[in-house]
Design an enzyme around this catalytic site. Structure first.
Site, PDB file in Angstrom:
ATOM      1  N   LYS A  40       2.516  -3.391   7.349  1.00 60.64           N
ATOM      2  CA  LYS A  40       2.877  -3.564   5.751  1.00 60.64           C
ATOM      3  C   LYS A  40       4.107  -3.342   5.743  1.00 60.64           C
ATOM      4  CE  LYS A  40       0.208  -4.804   2.987  1.00 60.64           C
ATOM      5  NZ  LYS A  40      -0.106  -6.205   2.235  1.00 60.64           N
ATOM      6  N   THR A  50       0.743  -1.290  -0.016  1.00 61.07           N
ATOM      7  CA  THR A  50      -0.107  -0.077  -0.272  1.00 61.07           C
ATOM      8  C   THR A  50       0.961   1.137   0.163  1.00 61.07           C
ATOM      9  OG1 THR A  50      -1.494   1.221   1.411  1.00 61.07           O
ATOM     10  CG2 THR A  50      -0.060  -0.270   2.562  1.00 61.07           C
ATOM     11  N   ASP A  51       0.379   2.441  -0.594  1.00 57.46           N
ATOM     12  CA  ASP A  51       0.897   3.673  -0.514  1.00 57.46           C
ATOM     13  C   ASP A  51       1.204   3.889   1.123  1.00 57.46           C
ATOM     14  OD1 ASP A  51      -1.607   4.366   0.147  1.00 57.46           O
ATOM     15  OD2 ASP A  51      -1.793   5.942  -1.453  1.00 57.46           O
ATOM     16  N   GLU A  52       0.414   3.599   2.008  1.00 58.31           N
ATOM     17  CA  GLU A  52       0.283   3.868   3.395  1.00 58.31           C
ATOM     18  C   GLU A  52       1.564   3.790   4.086  1.00 58.31           C
ATOM     19  OE1 GLU A  52      -3.418   3.197   5.364  1.00 58.31           O
ATOM     20  OE2 GLU A  52      -4.371   3.074   3.598  1.00 58.31           O
ATOM     21  N   TYR A  67      -1.350  -0.395  11.101  1.00 55.89           N
ATOM     22  CA  TYR A  67      -1.635  -1.387   9.718  1.00 55.89           C
ATOM     23  C   TYR A  67      -0.535  -0.855   8.945  1.00 55.89           C
ATOM     24  CZ  TYR A  67      -3.061  -1.550   4.667  1.00 55.89           C
ATOM     25  OH  TYR A  67      -3.215  -1.630   3.669  1.00 55.89           O
TER      26      TYR A  67
HETATM   27  P1  NAD Z   1      -9.691  -7.331   2.604  1.00 51.27           P
HETATM   28  O1  NAD Z   1      -9.526  -7.038   4.045  1.00 51.27           O
HETATM   29  O2  NAD Z   1     -10.840  -6.989   1.625  1.00 51.27           O
HETATM   30  O3  NAD Z   1      -9.313  -9.140   2.332  1.00 51.27           O
HETATM   31  C1  NAD Z   1      -8.308  -9.579   2.837  1.00 51.27           C
HETATM   32  C2  NAD Z   1      -8.309 -11.057   2.578  1.00 51.27           C
HETATM   33  O4  NAD Z   1      -7.204 -11.713   3.219  1.00 51.27           O
HETATM   34  C3  NAD Z   1      -9.536 -11.572   3.184  1.00 51.27           C
HETATM   35  O5  NAD Z   1     -10.209 -12.295   2.157  1.00 51.27           O
HETATM   36  C4  NAD Z   1      -9.164 -12.272   4.303  1.00 51.27           C
HETATM   37  O6  NAD Z   1      -9.983 -13.552   4.613  1.00 51.27           O
HETATM   38  C5  NAD Z   1      -7.737 -12.783   3.924  1.00 51.27           C
HETATM   39  N1  NAD Z   1      -6.817 -12.833   5.008  1.00 51.27           N
HETATM   40  C6  NAD Z   1      -6.656 -12.432   6.235  1.00 51.27           C
HETATM   41  N2  NAD Z   1      -5.923 -12.635   7.073  1.00 51.27           N
HETATM   42  C7  NAD Z   1      -5.480 -13.841   6.647  1.00 51.27           C
HETATM   43  C8  NAD Z   1      -4.698 -15.024   7.256  1.00 51.27           C
HETATM   44  N3  NAD Z   1      -3.949 -14.851   8.389  1.00 51.27           N
HETATM   45  N4  NAD Z   1      -4.364 -15.946   6.264  1.00 51.27           N
HETATM   46  C9  NAD Z   1      -4.947 -16.171   5.138  1.00 51.27           C
HETATM   47  N5  NAD Z   1      -5.924 -15.215   4.729  1.00 51.27           N
HETATM   48  C10 NAD Z   1      -6.181 -14.070   5.275  1.00 51.27           C
HETATM   49  O7  NAD Z   1      -8.078  -6.459   1.750  1.00 51.27           O
HETATM   50  P2  NAD Z   1      -8.190  -5.693   0.355  1.00 51.27           P
HETATM   51  O8  NAD Z   1      -8.400  -4.438   0.500  1.00 51.27           O
HETATM   52  O9  NAD Z   1      -8.502  -6.782  -0.695  1.00 51.27           O
HETATM   53  O10 NAD Z   1      -6.617  -5.771   0.379  1.00 51.27           O
HETATM   54  C11 NAD Z   1      -5.788  -6.668  -0.296  1.00 51.27           C
HETATM   55  C12 NAD Z   1      -4.420  -6.374  -0.223  1.00 51.27           C
HETATM   56  O11 NAD Z   1      -4.153  -5.257  -0.935  1.00 51.27           O
HETATM   57  C13 NAD Z   1      -3.785  -6.176   1.295  1.00 51.27           C
HETATM   58  O12 NAD Z   1      -2.427  -6.632   1.339  1.00 51.27           O
HETATM   59  C14 NAD Z   1      -3.745  -4.564   1.456  1.00 51.27           C
HETATM   60  O13 NAD Z   1      -2.619  -4.146   2.482  1.00 51.27           O
HETATM   61  C15 NAD Z   1      -3.279  -4.349  -0.007  1.00 51.27           C
HETATM   62  N6  NAD Z   1      -3.876  -2.800  -0.346  1.00 51.27           N
HETATM   63  C16 NAD Z   1      -5.149  -2.387  -0.416  1.00 51.27           C
HETATM   64  C17 NAD Z   1      -5.764  -1.389  -0.826  1.00 51.27           C
HETATM   65  C18 NAD Z   1      -7.079  -1.052  -0.579  1.00 51.27           C
HETATM   66  O14 NAD Z   1      -7.372   0.252  -0.904  1.00 51.27           O
HETATM   67  N7  NAD Z   1      -8.037  -1.705  -0.193  1.00 51.27           N
HETATM   68  C19 NAD Z   1      -4.781  -0.392  -1.511  1.00 51.27           C
HETATM   69  C20 NAD Z   1      -3.523  -0.615  -1.550  1.00 51.27           C
HETATM   70  C21 NAD Z   1      -3.135  -2.067  -1.051  1.00 51.27           C
HETATM   71  P1  TYD Z   2     -10.613   4.001   4.777  1.00 52.58           P
HETATM   72  O1  TYD Z   2     -11.808   3.535   3.528  1.00 52.58           O
HETATM   73  O2  TYD Z   2     -10.785   3.403   6.068  1.00 52.58           O
HETATM   74  O3  TYD Z   2      -9.161   3.747   3.917  1.00 52.58           O
HETATM   75  P2  TYD Z   2      -7.767   4.214   4.304  1.00 52.58           P
HETATM   76  O4  TYD Z   2      -7.931   4.520   5.798  1.00 52.58           O
HETATM   77  O5  TYD Z   2      -6.846   3.129   4.220  1.00 52.58           O
HETATM   78  O6  TYD Z   2      -7.277   5.417   3.581  1.00 52.58           O
HETATM   79  O7  TYD Z   2     -10.863   5.564   4.808  1.00 52.58           O
HETATM   80  C1  TYD Z   2     -10.660   6.471   3.577  1.00 52.58           C
HETATM   81  C2  TYD Z   2     -10.723   7.672   4.128  1.00 52.58           C
HETATM   82  O8  TYD Z   2     -11.975   7.852   4.827  1.00 52.58           O
HETATM   83  C3  TYD Z   2      -9.958   7.879   5.147  1.00 52.58           C
HETATM   84  O9  TYD Z   2      -9.408   9.487   5.388  1.00 52.58           O
HETATM   85  C4  TYD Z   2     -10.909   7.905   6.739  1.00 52.58           C
HETATM   86  C5  TYD Z   2     -12.023   8.493   6.326  1.00 52.58           C
HETATM   87  N1  TYD Z   2     -13.347   7.868   6.821  1.00 52.58           N
HETATM   88  C6  TYD Z   2     -14.292   8.504   7.461  1.00 52.58           C
HETATM   89  O10 TYD Z   2     -14.063   9.912   7.223  1.00 52.58           O
HETATM   90  N2  TYD Z   2     -15.259   7.764   8.002  1.00 52.58           N
HETATM   91  C7  TYD Z   2     -15.353   6.407   7.923  1.00 52.58           C
HETATM   92  O11 TYD Z   2     -16.465   6.013   8.501  1.00 52.58           O
HETATM   93  C8  TYD Z   2     -14.445   5.800   7.421  1.00 52.58           C
HETATM   94  C9  TYD Z   2     -14.650   4.319   7.327  1.00 52.58           C
HETATM   95  C10 TYD Z   2     -13.385   6.463   6.797  1.00 52.58           C
END
Ligand code: NAD
Ligand code: TYD
Length: 378
Positions: A187, A134-136, A183
């Site tokens: 990561k 992630t970019d975070e 988080y």
């Molecule tokens: P998500 O929370 O929707 O899905 C995570 C999945 O991992 C779930 O299916 C869960 O069951 C599985 N999981 C969790 N713990 C596990 C374990 N111990 N063993 C096996 N499986 C396990 O997450 P997402 O939003 O789809 O993100 C997927 C990946 O992409 C993550 O690594 C996250 O850091 C990265 N990412 C997410 C975003 C975003 O905006 N959502 C952006 C950049 C990177």
């Molecule tokens: P989120 O979807 O949790 O993603 P991330 O924290 O990984 O960026 O949140 C996106 C943005 O929205 C973040 O700045 C937090 C804000 N946010 C709210 O203001 N209210 C909410 O209920 C949630 C879940 C997020």
């Protein structure tokens, strides 16, 4: 490569990656390895679950023995690793789970892959460990232009009428890691382990760092699906702080396409940033979402703004994320395909058309998690 494990394939982004690979590569065996935590949902993959090149394995990535056995049984050539605990608010409440899954789980996969691949005559030849991050991990950027400016980049199809940057700095592949939340700290640590396995053992690894994703099948604790669902139920919309934080949004299928390109054509040991130069202040994005949902539900447009409820800010809330994905665009020719307004329209329509999916999550078995999150937001 033929036998490919995708971890976290039952989650939001993972399910899009699994779907893309299963449909596009009938010659590959795709193994979706997922523990099915609260965020894992096999309903996300109903349309492909019967395909002959797809298999689901329920497994915890921290289970080293089980994964080492699976590597041998399935003769795994490639790993695309998405499994993680992914929600910042949960990490603030329960950091241990994040260290366990994101750090120890990733290390466990790396070590099992190392032992298996090093035991083969060809060793690492034709193998790949691709870690999705992630970019975070880069921390937070300054907001030097609160009203926004024209960004220096004009390459993107996702740029819309809005198309603003809120500062002159961006996250580059060379930006120093500076994570703030449990988080992002977990990561970041997992990214370091992946690179260490390349540098120490010669494992063919790749790491990508992507901006915030949005689209179908996202668990409704995250901003966009949570708010769409709350508008539908006329529930308050909990905006953290003043809603001034900036996130850089990418349609999830564009991320999945980037993963496909990088898995096949990315350079070993490289890092690629993935993002569509699409920065939005939370409050502006929320207003676009409200308008879209209102229009599609037949409410007077903007009338749901009355649901906006400002709540206590998230602890350590990162101010601004903004990815520079020039390297990926130039080296591999990737481009986001959707303008943001199209992406939001598509996303809102999907959630409204798939209310059963949402209702299954927000009722019964899942209700506990959902309510906990909601109460925490207040
Ligand atoms: P998500 O929370 O929707 O899905 C995570 C999945 O991992 C779930 O299916 C869960 O069951 C599985 N999981 C969790 N713990 C596990 C374990 N111990 N063993 C096996 N499986 C396990 O997450 P997402 O939003 O789809 O993100 C997927 C990946 O992409 C993550 O690594 C996250 O850091 C990265 N990412 C997410 C975003 C975003 O905006 N959502 C952006 C950049 C990177
Ligand atoms: P989120 O979807 O949790 O993603 P991330 O924290 O990984 O960026 O949140 C996106 C943005 O929205 C973040 O700045 C937090 C804000 N946010 C709210 O203001 N209210 C909410 O209920 C949630 C879940 C997020």
């Amino acid at each position: 490569m033929k036998n490919i494990v995708i971890t976290g394939g039952a989650g939001f982004i993972g399910s899009h990656v699994v779907r893309l690979f299963v449909n596009k590569y009938p010659e590959y065996n795709i193994i979706n390895l997922d523990k099915l935590t609260y965020a894992g949902n096999l309903a996300n993959l109903k349309d492909i679950e019967d395909k002959p090149n797809y298999k689901f394995v329920k497994m915890d990535i921290c289970d080293f023995e089980a994964f080492y056995q699976l590597m041998q049984d399935e003769k795994v050539d490639g790993i695309i690793h998405l499994a993680a605990e992914s929600h910042v608010d949960r990490s603030i409440k329960d950091p241990f789970t994040f260290a366990r899954t994101n750090v120890m789980g990733t290390l466990s996969l790396l070590q099992a892959a190392k032992l298996y691949w090093e035991s083969l005559p060809e060793k690492y030849e034709g193998k790949r460990f691709y870690h999705i991050s992630t970019d975070e991990v880069y921390g937070a950027l300054e907001m030097t232009h609160p009203e926004g400016i024209e960004p220096p980049f004009t390459t993107t199809a996702s740029s819309s009428e809005h198309h603003l940057a809120y500062g002159t700095e961006f996250f580059y592949e060379t930006t120093k890691y500076n994570p703030h939340s449990p988080y992002s700290a977990a990561k970041a640590s997992s990214d370091h382990f992946v690179r260490a396995y390349h540098d120490t053992y010669g494992m063919p690894t790749i790491v990508t760092n992507c901006s915030n994703n949005y689209g179908p099948y996202q668990f409704p604790e995250k901003l966009i699906p949570l708010f769409i669902n709350n508008i539908r139920h006329r529930k308050p919309l909990p905006v953290y702080g003043k809603g001034e934080n900036v996130r850089d949004w990418l349609y999830v299928e564009d991320h999945a396409r980037a993963i496909d390109m990088i898995f096949h054509n990315g350079k070993i040991a490289e890092t690629y940033n993935i993002g569509g130069f699409n920065e939005w202040k939370n409050i502006d994005l929320i207003k676009v979402m409200i308008k879209t949902v209102d229009r599609l539900l037949g409410n007077p447009e903007g009338s749901s703004e009355e649901l906006i409820t400002y709540v206590t800010d998230r602890a350590g809330h990162d101010l601004r994320y903004a990815i520079d994905s020039t390297k990926l665009q130039k080296e591999l020719g990737w481009e986001p395909s959707l303008q943001f307004e199209e992406g939001i329209e598509k996303t809102v329509r999907w959630y409204l058309d798939n209310q059963e999916w949402m209702d299954n999550i927000t009722s019964g078995e899942y209700e506990k998690y959902y309510d906990d999150m909601y109460r925490m937001n207040k």
